[in-house]
Motif scaffolding. Sequence first.
Motif, short mmCIF file in Angstrom:
data_model
loop_
_atom_site.label_atom_id
_atom_site.label_comp_id
_atom_site.label_asym_id
_atom_site.label_seq_id
_atom_site.Cartn_x
_atom_site.Cartn_y
_atom_site.Cartn_z
N LEU A 56 2.56 -0.34 0.18
CA LEU A 56 2.16 -1.54 0.92
C LEU A 56 3.02 -2.69 0.43
CD1 LEU A 56 0.20 -3.20 2.76
CD2 LEU A 56 -1.27 -3.45 0.73
N GLU A 57 3.62 -3.42 1.37
CA GLU A 57 4.49 -4.55 1.04
C GLU A 57 3.93 -5.81 1.67
OE1 GLU A 57 8.90 -3.83 0.81
OE2 GLU A 57 8.86 -5.23 2.51
N LEU A 58 3.68 -6.82 0.84
CA LEU A 58 3.12 -8.09 1.29
C LEU A 58 4.07 -9.22 0.94
CD1 LEU A 58 -0.56 -7.59 0.00
CD2 LEU A 58 0.32 -7.13 2.30
N GLY B 39 3.45 -4.82 5.44
CA GLY B 39 4.05 -3.58 5.93
C GLY B 39 3.58 -2.38 5.15
N LEU B 40 3.46 -1.27 5.85
CA LEU B 40 3.15 0.01 5.24
C LEU B 40 4.38 0.91 5.35
CD1 LEU B 40 -0.43 0.75 6.64
CD2 LEU B 40 0.14 0.36 4.24
N PHE B 41 4.64 1.72 4.33
CA PHE B 41 5.74 2.66 4.41
C PHE B 41 5.35 3.96 3.72
CE2 PHE B 41 6.50 0.00 0.69
CZ PHE B 41 6.78 0.91 -0.32
N TYR B 42 5.95 5.02 4.20
CA TYR B 42 5.70 6.36 3.68
C TYR B 42 7.03 7.10 3.60
CZ TYR B 42 4.33 11.30 3.58
OH TYR B 42 4.21 12.63 3.25
N LYS B 43 7.27 7.79 2.49
CA LYS B 43 8.49 8.56 2.32
C LYS B 43 8.12 9.97 1.84
CE LYS B 43 11.36 4.55 1.17
NZ LYS B 43 12.21 4.63 2.39
N ASP B 44 8.64 10.95 2.53
CA ASP B 44 8.47 12.35 2.15
C ASP B 44 9.85 12.89 1.76
OD1 ASP B 44 7.59 14.88 1.70
OD2 ASP B 44 7.20 15.36 3.80
N ILE B 45 10.08 13.07 0.46
CA ILE B 45 11.41 13.36 -0.06
C ILE B 45 11.48 14.82 -0.49
CG2 ILE B 45 13.17 12.68 -1.73
CD1 ILE B 45 11.69 10.01 -2.03
N ASP B 46 12.44 15.54 0.05
CA ASP B 46 12.70 16.93 -0.33
C ASP B 46 13.93 17.00 -1.24
OD1 ASP B 46 10.57 18.07 1.05
OD2 ASP B 46 11.71 18.13 2.92
N ASN B 47 14.04 18.12 -1.93
CA ASN B 47 15.19 18.41 -2.80
C ASN B 47 15.33 17.39 -3.93
OD1 ASN B 47 15.85 20.54 -1.09
ND2 ASN B 47 17.24 19.28 0.13
N TYR B 48 14.21 16.92 -4.45
CA TYR B 48 14.28 15.99 -5.56
C TYR B 48 15.00 16.65 -6.74
CZ TYR B 48 12.83 11.34 -6.85
OH TYR B 48 12.83 10.00 -7.12
N LEU C 17 8.52 6.69 7.34
CA LEU C 17 7.74 5.99 8.35
C LEU C 17 7.47 4.56 7.87
CD1 LEU C 17 5.09 8.74 9.23
CD2 LEU C 17 7.14 8.15 10.55
N ASP C 18 7.65 3.60 8.78
CA ASP C 18 7.43 2.19 8.45
C ASP C 18 6.67 1.52 9.57
OD1 ASP C 18 9.34 1.17 5.98
OD2 ASP C 18 10.17 2.91 7.01
N GLY D 234 4.61 -8.91 -3.00
CA GLY D 234 4.19 -7.81 -3.85
C GLY D 234 4.34 -6.49 -3.12
N THR D 235 4.75 -5.47 -3.85
CA THR D 235 4.88 -4.12 -3.31
C THR D 235 4.06 -3.18 -4.18
OG1 THR D 235 7.10 -4.60 -2.50
CG2 THR D 235 6.47 -2.29 -2.65
N PHE D 236 3.21 -2.39 -3.54
CA PHE D 236 2.28 -1.53 -4.26
C PHE D 236 2.48 -0.10 -3.76
CE2 PHE D 236 0.62 -5.75 -3.50
CZ PHE D 236 0.32 -6.19 -4.80
N ILE D 237 2.79 0.80 -4.68
CA ILE D 237 3.23 2.15 -4.32
C ILE D 237 2.33 3.19 -4.98
CG2 ILE D 237 5.16 3.78 -4.42
CD1 ILE D 237 6.99 1.28 -4.65
N ASN D 238 1.98 4.20 -4.21
CA ASN D 238 1.22 5.33 -4.74
C ASN D 238 2.07 6.58 -4.53
OD1 ASN D 238 -0.83 7.01 -5.72
ND2 ASN D 238 -1.71 7.25 -3.66
N ALA D 239 2.55 7.16 -5.63
CA ALA D 239 3.39 8.36 -5.57
C ALA D 239 2.59 9.55 -6.08
CB ALA D 239 4.65 8.18 -6.40
N ASP D 240 2.92 10.74 -5.57
CA ASP D 240 2.17 11.93 -5.96
C ASP D 240 2.68 12.56 -7.25
OD1 ASP D 240 4.56 12.98 -5.16
OD2 ASP D 240 3.77 14.16 -3.49
#
Length: 928
Positions: free
Chosen positions: A797-799, A756-765, A739-740, A815-821
């Motif tokens: 978040l991308e600025l 910009g905001l982005f979200y990635k839900d990745i399966d089968n890592y 999602l972007d 700048g790009t700031f990422i929060n991963a689980d």
Amino acid sequence: MNPFKSSPFIKSSLALACCGILYTTPVLADGAVKGRITDSSQSVYFGGAKITVKELNLKTVSGRDGTFSFNNLPAGDYTLMVDYIGASSVEKKIKIVDENVFTQQIIIGEQEDAIDNIIVYGQSAGQAGAINRQKNASNLKSVVSADSIGQLPDQNAAEALQRLPGVFIARDQGEGRFVGIRGIDPNLNNVTVNGLNVPSPEAGVRSVAMDVIPSELIQSLEVSKTVTPDMDASAIGGSIEVKSLSAFDKSGQSYSFTAQGSYNELESDTSPKLSASFTDVYELNNGLDLGVATAISWFKRDFGSRNVETDGGWSEFKVEDDATGEDIKIFGAEEIEQRQYQITRERLGAALNFDLHSGVANRYYLRTLYSDFSDDEYRQRKEFKFSDGQVNTHDNNSASFSDAEMDRDTKDRYEEQSILSLVAGGEHQLNNWFVEYSVGYSKSDEKEPDRLDVSFAGEGLDLGYIAQSEIPSLSQSSNANDMSNFVLDKVEANDNLSEDEAMTFKVDFSRDFVWNNNNGEFKFGAKYQSREKRNDVNVWIYKDDLQGALASDFAASAPDYDLGEFGPGLNRSAIRQFVNNNRGAFELNENDSQVESDGASYTSNEDIVAAYAMVTLDIDKLQIVAGLRYEGTQFDTEGNQVALLTDDVNDTEVVTSTPWEATKDYDHFLPSLNMRYEHSDKLVSRFAYTNTIARPSFKDSAAFQLIESESSEDDGVISVERKAEVGNPDLDPYESMNLDASIEYYPGSIGVLSAGLFYKDIDNYIVQQEVQDNGQWNGYQEVVQMVNGGSASLTGLELNWSKTFDSGFLISANGTFINADDDLPNQADKIGNFIVGYENNVISTRLSASYKSESFQFEDADMNVYEDSHTQLDFSGKYFINDSVNVYFNAKNLTDEPLYLYHGERKYNYQYESYGRTYELGFTINSL
């Protein structure tokens, strides 16, 4: 419904939907308008401009050569409006007559004296074109133009891309190599050259080492962060498109020539560089125009690096206590290495492109790109082996050992990588349909002929270390520098070849339509790619009958090394001559040689069939791009099951090698939606829902098994210990739902402010795990394999802000700031760039900084290994002698930033490597 899963019902529905749209699309009138956006001198073309037919709210964007077209326009009088950031809007009245083609050349800035300095001849031209193209794109993308590449000291495509928002690079010997997007591993991106997928020359990986593409051969670089259905789906991070130059990018004949010398302070060496380009358009008979563009670049660089690394990291291991003679366990480093590299890197790139235009409706092209990249490397290494001594004192930060061992060894390697890309195709306007097609062939390889690794072993040494924040302090007794104490212990020769070859066929159809007075375009197409990846490894290992050679027989002066005491060196040519003269007398270790050769050799084939359908619809200020893509993959791999069977009871050792074949088929249906809303000429917002995949790397999915089995006897009881490292041909590809959402503000002058905001839900890592308990490896103590390890998600978040002021001052910050689980390999939480500069008609300067935060790399000895944060500072300056000649000076890595990896805690070194500063001085001659 899971969009990744396919069914016969979905496949049938897609086909019926395509046919339905074809039959219900209304037929429009036959009038048309063709044109080109240019400057007052008609020597520069402007791509990325937005052209609107006001009365119909019909919009298009000019191509890289400034051309545009509107087809199927009803007869009547219309107004064309052209918007281009950096210039005032232009309006032109046109008259359309049925079945006639109206041609219109539109000049922007002809009433503005300043426009020539800002857009046409000034150094902001490239930035203006890039910003216009990304503003008017239907998906979220960032663009680097050829002019912008020339403003910074970037030697290859990877380094040019690092300046973009959300983009970072992984470096090799201080030079940018692999490109990551939004903190995602480079293996999860897609790279194309002139629309053709680029195979990777390196064994086992999919990620393309973009340092093999010289920046001088590039017309533009585009990073798409959201995909549309007509793009390859293998782009979890994003898709990178490299476009080489075309003769129709400029009017008439053009040429350039650059000569440069560079100086690396670490090696005190000077290196040359030459590049040139030429383009021209020739008028042929029957209204044909032939464009020819060629470019060549050659660069030879002498440099080096200094390295300290801890082999295997920091962990608990068993040693003998010097005082009691008993075995005890301590936490520390088993081996610490000092490495000194001397490298000659040579890069040769060439492009030859042909474009044939027949009127306004037919275009043909042939794009070629060849790049040859070589590394001539000599590495000297000292290995401090603390686990092979008696410990005197120890704690978690230091230890000293007596009667310890040390190896002095060398790696003498010449490695050559090449990429060949050929793509031919055409574009045709056939009544209501626009048809595009292409056929492509690409091949890459990596050759490592006659590699020689030689090791000398020394014993009875006193060694010690103290752990520091980055560089461990190492101590040694004086006999560690006596080369006569080191005996030739092992010789390993290699002759390796990796090849990656692909054929691609692609066709696309599109046509305009009107629905409820809204303009739209329907597009569908198909693509087929056949790819073969081959890794051919040949290893010869010698451990016995080495003629009793000593390191002192090959002693050389101490190499330049500033990270501790290195001692005497080893002579490269003397070692190679000795091995060549005596190799026939060495005893070949056939078992180890066969294990290394057969275990790493494999061939994998991959066939991909893709089809898509999509609709673009303009509803007032809203543009919608929606559709569905199908990709079916057939994968097969051939390798070996290699077993080393050691029987200590009967003192035998046997190797068995059995061919192993495996197949894996899978398919995906991937819906996507891209929405673009133009609030005003200056404000644009976007939303995207996309689904992407990333296929497993060739090494992870290769058919190979390396098995070690050792039988021993203790008190009459025979026990067998079994271990294995195995590939996994049954791996599923990564699957990501993305999602972007973004908003972009474009002021009247050249610049952009976006968030910009982005979200990635990745399966089968895909992760490495021990799988001996999965029921398939009963009786094995340890089996290591890459497996699908569940899901991972990240939010970012991308600025971005860039601005060119009327005063000539310019600034760019992102700048790009990422929060991963979870810890994802090569995933950086923070990425940033900052550029400040000033330019006028005489000078142009840039000071740039690139930042990447620490990132998880892998796990070793039950502890995570991280790459430390990295900040690189570069400077570039140009002086324009006249309109066609400039001299420039570049300074790279001004702060001598090292590469640092640590094990668990930052004080525990895993790898520290420094490269020094590099200075470049050169001149460029360009046609006006």
